[in-house]
Scaffold this motif. Structure first.
Motif, PDB file in Angstrom:
ATOM      1  N   TRP A 164     -23.821 -98.785  68.614  1.00  0.00           N
ATOM      2  CA  TRP A 164     -24.032 -98.581  70.053  1.00  0.00           C
ATOM      3  C   TRP A 164     -22.681 -98.684  70.751  1.00  0.00           C
ATOM      4  O   TRP A 164     -22.000 -99.710  70.635  1.00  0.00           O
ATOM      5  CB  TRP A 164     -24.984 -99.656  70.590  1.00  0.00           C
ATOM      6  CG  TRP A 164     -25.235 -99.598  72.062  1.00  0.00           C
ATOM      7  CD1 TRP A 164     -24.540-100.239  73.040  1.00  0.00           C
ATOM      8  CD2 TRP A 164     -26.279 -98.857  72.723  1.00  0.00           C
ATOM      9  NE1 TRP A 164     -25.078 -99.954  74.272  1.00  0.00           N
ATOM     10  CE2 TRP A 164     -26.151 -99.105  74.111  1.00  0.00           C
ATOM     11  CE3 TRP A 164     -27.294 -98.015  72.297  1.00  0.00           C
ATOM     12  CZ2 TRP A 164     -26.998 -98.546  75.059  1.00  0.00           C
ATOM     13  CZ3 TRP A 164     -28.145 -97.447  73.231  1.00  0.00           C
ATOM     14  CH2 TRP A 164     -28.001 -97.717  74.597  1.00  0.00           C
ATOM     15  N   PHE A 276     -29.053 -87.960  77.319  1.00  0.00           N
ATOM     16  CA  PHE A 276     -30.324 -88.614  77.637  1.00  0.00           C
ATOM     17  C   PHE A 276     -30.384 -89.007  79.109  1.00  0.00           C
ATOM     18  O   PHE A 276     -31.444 -88.985  79.719  1.00  0.00           O
ATOM     19  CB  PHE A 276     -30.525 -89.880  76.782  1.00  0.00           C
ATOM     20  CG  PHE A 276     -31.133 -89.628  75.433  1.00  0.00           C
ATOM     21  CD1 PHE A 276     -32.512 -89.711  75.250  1.00  0.00           C
ATOM     22  CD2 PHE A 276     -30.344 -89.308  74.347  1.00  0.00           C
ATOM     23  CE1 PHE A 276     -33.086 -89.487  74.011  1.00  0.00           C
ATOM     24  CE2 PHE A 276     -30.912 -89.083  73.091  1.00  0.00           C
ATOM     25  CZ  PHE A 276     -32.283 -89.162  72.925  1.00  0.00           C
ATOM     26  N   LEU A 277     -29.230 -89.391  79.679  1.00  0.00           N
ATOM     27  CA  LEU A 277     -29.225 -90.073  80.977  1.00  0.00           C
ATOM     28  C   LEU A 277     -28.485 -89.332  82.077  1.00  0.00           C
ATOM     29  O   LEU A 277     -28.598 -89.722  83.242  1.00  0.00           O
ATOM     30  CB  LEU A 277     -28.593 -91.468  80.808  1.00  0.00           C
ATOM     31  CG  LEU A 277     -29.351 -92.410  79.881  1.00  0.00           C
ATOM     32  CD1 LEU A 277     -28.477 -93.580  79.482  1.00  0.00           C
ATOM     33  CD2 LEU A 277     -30.646 -92.888  80.532  1.00  0.00           C
ATOM     34  N   GLY A 278     -27.704 -88.324  81.719  1.00  0.00           N
ATOM     35  CA  GLY A 278     -26.931 -87.616  82.741  1.00  0.00           C
ATOM     36  C   GLY A 278     -25.989 -88.555  83.468  1.00  0.00           C
ATOM     37  O   GLY A 278     -25.359 -89.415  82.857  1.00  0.00           O
ATOM     38  N   HIS A 284     -26.900 -97.373  82.874  1.00  0.00           N
ATOM     39  CA  HIS A 284     -27.814 -97.898  81.848  1.00  0.00           C
ATOM     40  C   HIS A 284     -27.059 -98.570  80.706  1.00  0.00           C
ATOM     41  O   HIS A 284     -27.546 -99.545  80.135  1.00  0.00           O
ATOM     42  CB  HIS A 284     -28.743 -96.796  81.353  1.00  0.00           C
ATOM     43  CG  HIS A 284     -29.731 -96.366  82.385  1.00  0.00           C
ATOM     44  ND1 HIS A 284     -30.704 -97.222  82.860  1.00  0.00           N
ATOM     45  CD2 HIS A 284     -29.871 -95.211  83.079  1.00  0.00           C
ATOM     46  CE1 HIS A 284     -31.421 -96.595  83.789  1.00  0.00           C
ATOM     47  NE2 HIS A 284     -30.933 -95.373  83.944  1.00  0.00           N
ATOM     48  N   ARG A 287     -26.682-102.043  81.608  1.00  0.00           N
ATOM     49  CA  ARG A 287     -27.855-102.903  81.364  1.00  0.00           C
ATOM     50  C   ARG A 287     -27.892-103.382  79.914  1.00  0.00           C
ATOM     51  O   ARG A 287     -28.390-104.465  79.621  1.00  0.00           O
ATOM     52  CB  ARG A 287     -29.155-102.186  81.733  1.00  0.00           C
ATOM     53  CG  ARG A 287     -29.290-102.013  83.256  1.00  0.00           C
ATOM     54  CD  ARG A 287     -30.696-101.609  83.662  1.00  0.00           C
ATOM     55  NE  ARG A 287     -31.096-100.418  82.949  1.00  0.00           N
ATOM     56  CZ  ARG A 287     -32.021-100.381  81.997  1.00  0.00           C
ATOM     57  NH1 ARG A 287     -32.648-101.481  81.663  1.00  0.00           N
ATOM     58  NH2 ARG A 287     -32.316 -99.253  81.420  1.00  0.00           N
ATOM     59  N   ALA A 288     -27.354-102.572  78.995  1.00  0.00           N
ATOM     60  CA  ALA A 288     -27.246-103.027  77.603  1.00  0.00           C
ATOM     61  C   ALA A 288     -26.332-104.245  77.515  1.00  0.00           C
ATOM     62  O   ALA A 288     -26.564-105.158  76.715  1.00  0.00           O
ATOM     63  CB  ALA A 288     -26.731-101.898  76.713  1.00  0.00           C
ATOM     64  N   LEU A 291     -28.190-107.347  78.000  1.00  0.00           N
ATOM     65  CA  LEU A 291     -28.874-107.729  76.763  1.00  0.00           C
ATOM     66  C   LEU A 291     -27.925-108.485  75.823  1.00  0.00           C
ATOM     67  O   LEU A 291     -28.270-109.555  75.310  1.00  0.00           O
ATOM     68  CB  LEU A 291     -29.418-106.470  76.075  1.00  0.00           C
ATOM     69  CG  LEU A 291     -30.085-106.666  74.715  1.00  0.00           C
ATOM     70  CD1 LEU A 291     -31.426-107.364  74.862  1.00  0.00           C
ATOM     71  CD2 LEU A 291     -30.284-105.323  73.997  1.00  0.00           C
TER      72      LEU A 291
ATOM     73  N   GLN B  73     -34.963 -82.063  79.055  1.00  0.00           N
ATOM     74  CA  GLN B  73     -33.708 -82.760  79.317  1.00  0.00           C
ATOM     75  C   GLN B  73     -32.490 -82.120  78.654  1.00  0.00           C
ATOM     76  O   GLN B  73     -31.410 -82.101  79.223  1.00  0.00           O
ATOM     77  CB  GLN B  73     -33.883 -84.213  78.845  1.00  0.00           C
ATOM     78  CG  GLN B  73     -32.690 -85.114  79.025  1.00  0.00           C
ATOM     79  CD  GLN B  73     -32.532 -85.528  80.478  1.00  0.00           C
ATOM     80  OE1 GLN B  73     -33.413 -85.314  81.319  1.00  0.00           O
ATOM     81  NE2 GLN B  73     -31.384 -86.098  80.805  1.00  0.00           N
ATOM     82  N   ILE B  77     -33.949 -82.730  73.445  1.00  0.00           N
ATOM     83  CA  ILE B  77     -34.556 -83.904  74.097  1.00  0.00           C
ATOM     84  C   ILE B  77     -35.582 -83.451  75.129  1.00  0.00           C
ATOM     85  O   ILE B  77     -35.270 -82.631  76.000  1.00  0.00           O
ATOM     86  CB  ILE B  77     -33.524 -84.781  74.842  1.00  0.00           C
ATOM     87  CG1 ILE B  77     -32.414 -85.260  73.908  1.00  0.00           C
ATOM     88  CG2 ILE B  77     -34.210 -85.993  75.494  1.00  0.00           C
ATOM     89  CD1 ILE B  77     -31.260 -85.961  74.649  1.00  0.00           C
ATOM     90  N   PRO B 241     -32.151 -98.973  77.376  1.00  0.00           N
ATOM     91  CA  PRO B 241     -31.059 -98.326  78.108  1.00  0.00           C
ATOM     92  C   PRO B 241     -30.790 -96.875  77.716  1.00  0.00           C
ATOM     93  O   PRO B 241     -30.503 -96.054  78.595  1.00  0.00           O
ATOM     94  CB  PRO B 241     -29.856 -99.226  77.788  1.00  0.00           C
ATOM     95  CG  PRO B 241     -30.464-100.583  77.585  1.00  0.00           C
ATOM     96  CD  PRO B 241     -31.792-100.340  76.927  1.00  0.00           C
TER      97      PRO B 241
END
Lengths: 334, 334
Positions: A164, A276-278, A284, A287-288, A291, B73, B77, B241
């Motif tokens: 990751w 995935f997130l643009g 995001h 936010r990991a 964690l 997406q 995806i 995330p």
């Protein structure tokens, strides 16, 4: 112990491989992972592995000058035929195409076929996280491990690795065998005359055993009971038949008692957070970090922490390797 | 016990959900998985779950008439926003697009967002293996599980499921929590006044405990030590995330003590053997059968065997459910 700088390790590794007839490209690719392993103090994946490389070559089980061949298999699949060479050069050949496909499709797979394999998967995973990608990799090995509820070897040690990317920090990466323990650990206990814990394996009659020799002649077990066994089965399937390559049983049969490194395939999957997130990707990924903080703030470690600490030490001061290993390696230069 | 045919279970489930205001589409999608769970004798994923569905609705934590919204997406995806409804209808909405993308790209991902989740993943995996695809799925839940080396809950029970299509046979499918045990099992021990094995969890002080109440108030542990913990972390990341959705800690915070089903996302990945292998697909799928035979011939089970045996029984004779559950469900119809 003998102290060596990383540059010295690189030279030693490459000299040995070239001396025995490996091509420049094969020698460099193998050396890169040997140096990375030694640098991160994964000793079993460092210089020690060169002994196995040369033994595998002498057994006629690796092609010293193999040139990987790339096939653009599908919009999100690239395949690389290693043509019997080590996996590393094939991975390097496929890497740029895997990254490009992940960037354009969002998720993509690299299948390496007909490779001789001994490298740690985290070395490859890290090259994908460096490109900002989430990555997963796995491969079979030789059939040494029994399924849960059985006593006969079917699975390899079948490692699974995951990475990751983290902004401004070293990536979150894990890489573990789905066997309860590495086969090398059982070998070490046998040589030292020590017993092994219950749960690592069974003897040839399928009985739980603490005798390393009995387990090496019997079967190792997976980690985590039936769940680990299920994962080991998944690795056999997706890095075996799915990519048209050998299972661990087939790899061991091909080895034919030569004790060479396994010969099989490898599957690597890459996912692009930006696809995935643009525009929300950074938000995001942050936010990991929350964690990771909640894990570390309670005193638990992230999977690669020890390796990264070792890396910092090694880059500054070099590494120590056992004198007998150093001598054995130098004899390979004669 | 009360004996019910599957048609009766379907009617009972749907009547209850419609009676409480779920839309026809939501009620049917939830009912399909409830019937599948009961049919395969996964009792905790059968009719019993309807109690939780209604409780979650009464707590205001699920949208009864949510309509999933599909976003194309990226080439590989598809995303589906469940808009606060249960995951099942969102999965059904995304399934045909996931299959189409996997057929064309070779590998594709479905990300479900903002769904309330309680279903077993094998129900979804089986719909992908029915389409000839290899499939992987995972999701977070509520933060109940401590990382290896820690004592504070960070992870959910974070299930992982995998499926492999078999020609002329039921698929190879596994589906397990990365926690040492399901939370429901600990609840059952608490109600029965029984102790639990060491290794399932720790008390609020981080000490290993055999007291189910103490573990429920403390933290559960993952299966397989640091390896299971690493996998639980992977699930948090790729089904959190990476897809722009909540972690287990964020889901539990959103729950706000209402004891509702978790609210988060889900990631499903599908791989097409025909795109990996072309004309050689059948030949390589046949080699997978050799692997399965080598597992079963030594008396070990394939992961879904018990479920398939239960399914055959249930399709012929129906299923038995406890009388008190049957009565409780009927009270929901009043």
């Amino acid at each position: 112990m003998v102290s060596l700088y990383l540059e010295e390790i690189e030279k030693l590794s490459k000299d040995i491989l070239l001396r025995h007839g490996f091509s420049e490209a094969q020698a460099q690719a193998v050396t890169d992972t040997v140096v990375a392993g030694q640098r991160d103090e994964c000793h079993s994946h460092g210089l020690y592995r060169l002994l196995g490389c040369i033994a595998t070559l002498k057994a006629g089980k690796v092609v010293a000058d193999a040139e990987p061949e790339i096939a653009d298999q599908a919009p999100s699949i690239v395949k690389v035929d290693a043509h019997g060479g080590f996996s590393q050069l094939a991975f390097q050949a496929g890497l740029p195409i895997l990254i490009k496909k992940a960037y354009s499709s969002g998720i993509a797979a690299l299948a390496i076929n007909r490779c001789v394999h001994f490298s740690a998967l985290w070395v490859e995973i890290e090259q994908l996280t460096d490109a900002g990608l989430v990555a997963f990799a796995c491969n079979p090995s030789h059939a040494w491990v029994a399924p849960a509820g059985g006593s006969q070897p079917v699975f390899g040690t079948n490692p699974i690795a995951f990475g990751w990317p983290r902004i401004g920090k070293k990536p979150f990466i894990f890489d573990f065998a789905t066997s309860a323990i590495a086969r090398g650990e059982i070998e070490l206990c046998r040589r030292a005359g020590e017993s092994i814990p219950l749960g690592w394996g069974v003897d040839a009659n399928g009985q739980p055993s603490t005798d390393p020799a009995a387990v090496l002649a019997g079967a190792m077990l997976t980690f985590g009971g039936h769940k680990g066994s299920a994962l080991a089965g998944m690795v056999e399937l997706i890095a075996g038949p799915l990519i048209g390559d050998l299972t661990s049983a087939e790899s061991l049969a091909w080895d034919d008692g030569s004790h060479s490194f396994p010969y099989h395939g490898e599957l690597i999957i890459a996912l692009d957070p930006k696809r995935f997130l643009g525009d929300a990707a950074d938000q995001h990924l942050a936010r990991a970090e929350t964690l990771f903080e909640s894990i570390q703030s309670q005193g638990a470690r992230l999977p690669s922490q020890r390796r990264y600490e070792a890396r910092e030490r090694s880059l500054k001061k070099g590494v120590d390797i056992p004198e007998d290993l150093y001598e054995e390696l130098n004899r390979l230069l004669e």
